[in-house]
Design an enzyme around this catalytic site. Sequence first.
Site, short mmCIF file in Angstrom:
data_model
loop_
_atom_site.label_atom_id
_atom_site.label_comp_id
_atom_site.label_asym_id
_atom_site.label_seq_id
_atom_site.Cartn_x
_atom_site.Cartn_y
_atom_site.Cartn_z
N PRO A 17 0.82 -1.22 0.00
CA PRO A 17 0.00 0.00 0.00
C PRO A 17 0.86 1.27 0.00
O PRO A 17 0.35 2.35 -0.26
CB PRO A 17 -0.84 -0.10 1.29
CG PRO A 17 -0.36 -1.29 2.02
CD PRO A 17 0.65 -2.02 1.21
N GLU A 43 2.41 -7.03 8.57
CA GLU A 43 2.58 -5.58 8.70
C GLU A 43 3.52 -5.03 7.64
O GLU A 43 3.63 -3.82 7.47
CB GLU A 43 3.10 -5.23 10.09
CG GLU A 43 2.17 -5.61 11.22
CD GLU A 43 0.80 -4.97 11.07
OE1 GLU A 43 0.73 -3.73 11.01
OE2 GLU A 43 -0.20 -5.71 11.03
N ARG A 72 -3.27 -8.49 -20.42
CA ARG A 72 -4.24 -8.28 -21.49
C ARG A 72 -3.76 -7.24 -22.51
O ARG A 72 -4.33 -7.11 -23.58
CB ARG A 72 -5.64 -7.94 -20.96
CG ARG A 72 -5.76 -6.62 -20.27
CD ARG A 72 -7.15 -6.43 -19.70
NE ARG A 72 -8.16 -6.13 -20.72
CZ ARG A 72 -8.29 -4.94 -21.31
NH1 ARG A 72 -7.47 -3.95 -21.02
NH2 ARG A 72 -9.23 -4.75 -22.21
N ASP A 90 -10.25 0.95 -24.91
CA ASP A 90 -10.47 0.91 -23.46
C ASP A 90 -10.63 2.29 -22.85
O ASP A 90 -9.97 3.22 -23.27
CB ASP A 90 -9.24 0.33 -22.76
CG ASP A 90 -9.24 -1.17 -22.76
OD1 ASP A 90 -10.30 -1.73 -22.99
OD2 ASP A 90 -8.17 -1.74 -22.53
N1 ADE Z 1 -1.09 -5.06 0.04
C1 ADE Z 1 -2.02 -4.63 0.91
N2 ADE Z 1 -2.73 -3.61 0.39
C2 ADE Z 1 -2.24 -3.39 -0.86
C3 ADE Z 1 -2.56 -2.47 -1.88
N3 ADE Z 1 -3.53 -1.56 -1.76
N4 ADE Z 1 -1.85 -2.52 -3.02
C4 ADE Z 1 -0.86 -3.43 -3.17
N5 ADE Z 1 -0.51 -4.31 -2.24
C5 ADE Z 1 -1.19 -4.31 -1.08
#
Ligand code: ADE
Length: 257
Positions: free
Chosen positions: A94, A121, A159, A174
């Site tokens: 994230p 974590e 793709r 697209d």
């Molecule tokens: N792992 C946990 N959340 C994630 C996200 N939003 N993007 C990529 N990997 C992740």
Amino acid sequence: MPDRPKLRVDVVTIFPEAFAPLQLSVLGRAQRAGLLLVRVWNLRDFTTDRHRTTDDYPYGGGPGMVMKAEPFFAAARAIAQEAGGLGRVILTSPQGRPFTQRLAYELSRAGHLVILCGHYEGVDERVAVGLRAEEISIGDYVLTGGELAAMVIVDATARLVPGVVGDEASVREDSFTRGLLDYPHYTRPAEVEGLRVPEVLLSGNHQAIARWRRKEAIRRTLRRRPDLLQAAQLDEEDRALLEEVLREEREGGGGGV
Ligand code: ADE
């Protein structure tokens, strides 16, 4: 069957079974045709202790567990040996660079991707540093693990590899490729639950249909994602259509969603 896939993806995960969906549909067909190779590696196979441990407590304390570095390094060595190199290394996180259609295009031309799936974590920072991995996020939310993120990246990227999607025109058209959302689509019958297909689509007038579609794509983007409209490359005709849409929106007309 091509002698070499156009895209090879090696995925490193503690849940190899999670990748079964990639055998289905378009990507399954692409793999059977030899255009795409997806190889899934179990991180636990690269542990050295009796319990096949992939995580440990964080240095400095705090909640949660951290994925250990050594199994990732060992997996990367095995991949490099089999594939003759490591290609572009990605760590799902994230904290990463946002994944977009533009990045998917870039990755589709890379030839070889290695995707490391994060968990808990986080992953020991030395994995990203030592393997020169780029962290990629699929959106501003937190998943329980990187497997779904890796599948999203593989799907959107594969793709775009020429030949994977049969209908090249549908890929070219697209949403996002043009910087706009897609226009509304309809199929038979012409009326459902009292809702009629816009007359222009039944007219057979291809020029009028193309104009209507472009205009409705602009209307949708304006209503739903005005942020995209700022960045979209609009030609003179598009700008005229945008003016029309803005006028209609001010007058409360336009319909649609
Ligand atoms: N792992 C946990 N959340 C994630 C996200 N939003 N993007 C990529 N990997 C992740």
